[in-house]
Design a protein around this motif. Structure first.
Motif, PDB file in Angstrom:
ATOM      1  N   HIS A 273     -45.586 116.787  58.856  1.00 58.28           N
ATOM      2  CA  HIS A 273     -44.251 117.446  58.622  1.00 58.28           C
ATOM      3  C   HIS A 273     -44.144 118.895  59.603  1.00 58.28           C
ATOM      4  O   HIS A 273     -45.351 119.239  60.139  1.00 58.28           O
ATOM      5  CB  HIS A 273     -44.844 117.841  57.275  1.00 58.28           C
ATOM      6  CG  HIS A 273     -45.046 116.905  56.076  1.00 58.28           C
ATOM      7  ND1 HIS A 273     -45.248 115.688  56.369  1.00 58.28           N
ATOM      8  CD2 HIS A 273     -44.421 117.166  55.238  1.00 58.28           C
ATOM      9  CE1 HIS A 273     -45.202 115.203  55.027  1.00 58.28           C
ATOM     10  NE2 HIS A 273     -44.495 115.571  54.223  1.00 58.28           N
TER      11      HIS A 273
ATOM     12  N   LYS B  28     -46.264 109.958  61.551  1.00 54.86           N
ATOM     13  CA  LYS B  28     -45.999 109.589  59.687  1.00 54.86           C
ATOM     14  C   LYS B  28     -45.833 109.780  58.948  1.00 54.86           C
ATOM     15  O   LYS B  28     -47.803 109.800  58.787  1.00 54.86           O
ATOM     16  CB  LYS B  28     -43.838 108.707  59.965  1.00 54.86           C
ATOM     17  CG  LYS B  28     -43.580 108.759  61.631  1.00 54.86           C
ATOM     18  CD  LYS B  28     -43.064 109.391  62.021  1.00 54.86           C
ATOM     19  CE  LYS B  28     -42.219 109.296  63.101  1.00 54.86           C
ATOM     20  NZ  LYS B  28     -41.422 110.995  63.828  1.00 54.86           N
TER      21      LYS B  28
ATOM     22  N   ASN C  11     -46.640 108.214  56.456  1.00 50.77           N
ATOM     23  CA  ASN C  11     -47.551 106.922  55.496  1.00 50.77           C
ATOM     24  C   ASN C  11     -48.706 107.171  56.495  1.00 50.77           C
ATOM     25  O   ASN C  11     -49.576 105.888  56.968  1.00 50.77           O
ATOM     26  CB  ASN C  11     -46.518 106.259  55.426  1.00 50.77           C
ATOM     27  CG  ASN C  11     -46.245 105.597  56.763  1.00 50.77           C
ATOM     28  OD1 ASN C  11     -46.244 106.454  58.166  1.00 50.77           O
ATOM     29  ND2 ASN C  11     -45.311 104.290  57.476  1.00 50.77           N
TER      30      ASN C  11
ATOM     31  N   SER D 244     -35.802 110.004  43.942  1.00 56.46           N
ATOM     32  CA  SER D 244     -36.784 109.898  45.130  1.00 56.46           C
ATOM     33  C   SER D 244     -38.170 110.889  44.428  1.00 56.46           C
ATOM     34  O   SER D 244     -37.249 112.466  44.156  1.00 56.46           O
ATOM     35  CB  SER D 244     -36.229 110.494  46.452  1.00 56.46           C
ATOM     36  OG  SER D 244     -35.358 109.854  47.542  1.00 56.46           O
TER      37      SER D 244
ATOM     38  N   GLY E  89     -40.399 108.283  48.488  1.00 48.43           N
ATOM     39  CA  GLY E  89     -39.791 108.957  49.452  1.00 48.43           C
ATOM     40  C   GLY E  89     -40.179 110.119  49.896  1.00 48.43           C
ATOM     41  O   GLY E  89     -42.184 110.482  49.261  1.00 48.43           O
TER      42      GLY E  89
ATOM     43  N   THR F 186     -39.539 114.290  54.316  1.00 46.61           N
ATOM     44  CA  THR F 186     -39.024 114.460  55.802  1.00 46.61           C
ATOM     45  C   THR F 186     -37.842 112.684  55.434  1.00 46.61           C
ATOM     46  O   THR F 186     -37.170 113.334  56.324  1.00 46.61           O
ATOM     47  CB  THR F 186     -39.727 113.553  56.793  1.00 46.61           C
ATOM     48  OG1 THR F 186     -40.929 112.379  55.544  1.00 46.61           O
ATOM     49  CG2 THR F 186     -41.971 114.454  57.005  1.00 46.61           C
ATOM     50  N   THR F 187     -38.018 112.758  54.068  1.00 42.82           N
ATOM     51  CA  THR F 187     -36.944 111.684  54.577  1.00 42.82           C
ATOM     52  C   THR F 187     -35.804 112.234  53.134  1.00 42.82           C
ATOM     53  O   THR F 187     -35.060 111.104  53.241  1.00 42.82           O
ATOM     54  CB  THR F 187     -37.131 110.413  53.859  1.00 42.82           C
ATOM     55  OG1 THR F 187     -38.125 110.420  52.327  1.00 42.82           O
ATOM     56  CG2 THR F 187     -38.170 109.280  54.607  1.00 42.82           C
ATOM     57  N   TYR F 188     -35.397 112.783  52.349  1.00 38.61           N
ATOM     58  CA  TYR F 188     -35.242 112.861  51.093  1.00 38.61           C
ATOM     59  C   TYR F 188     -33.296 113.713  52.215  1.00 38.61           C
ATOM     60  O   TYR F 188     -32.752 113.002  51.420  1.00 38.61           O
ATOM     61  CB  TYR F 188     -35.305 113.927  50.680  1.00 38.61           C
ATOM     62  CG  TYR F 188     -37.250 114.035  49.691  1.00 38.61           C
ATOM     63  CD1 TYR F 188     -37.253 113.075  49.651  1.00 38.61           C
ATOM     64  CD2 TYR F 188     -37.908 114.882  49.443  1.00 38.61           C
ATOM     65  CE1 TYR F 188     -38.523 112.202  48.943  1.00 38.61           C
ATOM     66  CE2 TYR F 188     -39.108 114.676  48.775  1.00 38.61           C
ATOM     67  CZ  TYR F 188     -39.521 113.481  48.019  1.00 38.61           C
ATOM     68  OH  TYR F 188     -40.151 113.394  47.672  1.00 38.61           O
TER      69      TYR F 188
ATOM     70  N   THR G  57     -31.738 112.042  53.806  1.00 39.52           N
ATOM     71  CA  THR G  57     -30.734 111.188  54.596  1.00 39.52           C
ATOM     72  C   THR G  57     -30.758 110.604  52.905  1.00 39.52           C
ATOM     73  O   THR G  57     -29.911 110.142  53.242  1.00 39.52           O
ATOM     74  CB  THR G  57     -30.951 110.935  55.689  1.00 39.52           C
ATOM     75  OG1 THR G  57     -31.578 112.045  57.070  1.00 39.52           O
ATOM     76  CG2 THR G  57     -30.859 109.831  55.905  1.00 39.52           C
ATOM     77  N   ASP G  58     -31.793 110.119  52.570  1.00 38.24           N
ATOM     78  CA  ASP G  58     -31.738 109.446  50.766  1.00 38.24           C
ATOM     79  C   ASP G  58     -30.586 110.020  49.994  1.00 38.24           C
ATOM     80  O   ASP G  58     -29.967 108.893  49.441  1.00 38.24           O
ATOM     81  CB  ASP G  58     -33.222 109.352  50.483  1.00 38.24           C
ATOM     82  CG  ASP G  58     -34.672 108.651  51.112  1.00 38.24           C
ATOM     83  OD1 ASP G  58     -33.744 108.341  51.909  1.00 38.24           O
ATOM     84  OD2 ASP G  58     -35.048 109.064  50.475  1.00 38.24           O
TER      85      ASP G  58
END
Length: 357
Positions: A33, A75, A77, A175, A194, A197-199, A201-202
């Motif tokens: 992050h 990232k 994950n 999410s 999620g 870092t993805t929220y 766009t989701d």
């Protein structure tokens, strides 16, 4: 006279000798992050800075930090394996996304709404790291030395349309990070795995209709731009991970540097816990301010009295669903859950639900 002359010559010789050279230690520090996320930014402003300050006291060692924040090395994950394998020497390990490898670390997430006091939660988890062998081994078996702990501020649900209560999320796609998807069980909502870092766009692309997240994470990623309704439940705090050092790196460090990092890690943990308290309300207000001119404007939607408890009571016994399979593998989940909740109760906290009963 001869003794005096020899003494003077010796003093002159000692004065002429060079001082012990300062040793520079090169370390990579990283996170998935960016620094704008408060607990990541505090790795630099508190953990690193405090380590440097302590070492400057003697001048024997200086750390040359190679910074790789914001996912430049790995990232979300891969936070655990990246520290474990030495891709970075120091890094934030995001335990929410490591349910298989860090099972006991999911206790607070599987006993939700037990406390809304992050400093107390961190104090309890720090105590358990020192006193509970299974918990400590869970981290150390992955070639890690834990030096600081992180938690969350309080959780709300950010959506494209306002909610009138928890019943409204029935049928929605929300999410949530890893294990926190369990908080949506029994509500009729579908959890979309999620991270911060993805929220954005989701929600923007329709993968999800909203986000279960915390104010200090939502503000820097500007989730309010795509999900402008902050439906305020003031959900509880949870343990979210640790600042850890690769064990091989750790074992190669001088004891003075290790001690400095341990002290800096404790300073970071306490400061981070207090920061969560102080900045939560400010972050909510800031999002309203920043989103005042967008369409629709950002709004905090206060949930009716009792909605948070209603949410908690909708949940199945997720604590037992989490603990039972671990017990079958010989992992003392029930004992750890009770120790966690007892630690909270001993400090005056009253869990919304007694998950250990």
């Amino acid at each position: 006279m001869k003794t005096i002359i020899c003494g003077a010559m010796l003093a002159t010789a000692v004065a002429a000798m060079p001082a012990t050279a300062q040793e520079t230690i090169n370390l990579t520090v990283a996170a998935s992050h960016p620094l704008v996320v408060p607990w990541v930014g505090m790795i630099k402003s508190h953990f690193m800075a405090k380590t440097d300050e302590i070492l400057a006291g003697t001048g024997n060692y200086k750390i040359e930090w190679n910074e790789a924040f914001g996912g430049t090395l790995y990232k979300a994950n891969a936070t655990l394996t990246s520290v474990e394998e030495g891709i970075t020497d120091v890094g934030w390990v995001f335990s929410f996304l490591e349910q298989a490898k860090l099972p006991l670390s999911q206790a607070s997430s599987n006993a939700p709404f037990a406390t809304s006091n992050p400093p107390v939660l961190l104090e309890v988890m720090g105590e358990l790291l020192e006193t509970n062998e299974a918990f400590r081994e869970e981290w150390e078996q992955h070639n890690l030395k834990v030096v600081g702990l992180t938690a969350t501020d309080l959780y709300d649900i950010y959506t494209k349309q306002p909610l009138s209560g928890i019943d409204d999320i029935d049928g929605m796609k929300i999410s949530a990070p890893g294990v926190l998807g369990n908080w949506l069980r029994g509500t009729g909502a579908n959890a979309v795995d999620g991270a911060l870092t993805t929220y954005y766009t989701d929600v923007q692309t329709g993968i999800s209709d909203g986000v279960l997240t915390l104010a200090l994470g939502a503000l820097p990623i500007k989730i309010y731009e795509v999900a402008p309704f902050i439906n305020r439940f003031d959900g509880g705090s949870a343990f979210s991970g640790a600042v850890a050092v690769n064990r091989d790196t750790w074992d190669g460090l001088p004891e003075e540097v290790q001690n400095a990092m341990i002290e800096a890690g404790k300073y970071y943990t306490v400061a981070h816990g207090q920061d969560l308290v102080e900045r939560h309300e400010a972050a909510l207000n800031k999002m309203v301010e920043l989103g005042a001119n967008q369409n629709p404007p950002v709004q905090i939607v206060e949930m009716p009295e009792g909605e948070t408890l209603k949410w908690v009571n909708k949940l199945p016994d997720i604590a037992e669903d989490w603990a039972a399979p671990l017990e079958a593998r010989g992992i003392p989940a029930h004992e750890f859950l009770s120790a966690y909740l007892d630690g909270l109760r001993a400090r005056g906290e009253v869990p919304a639900r007694n998950w250990d009963e």
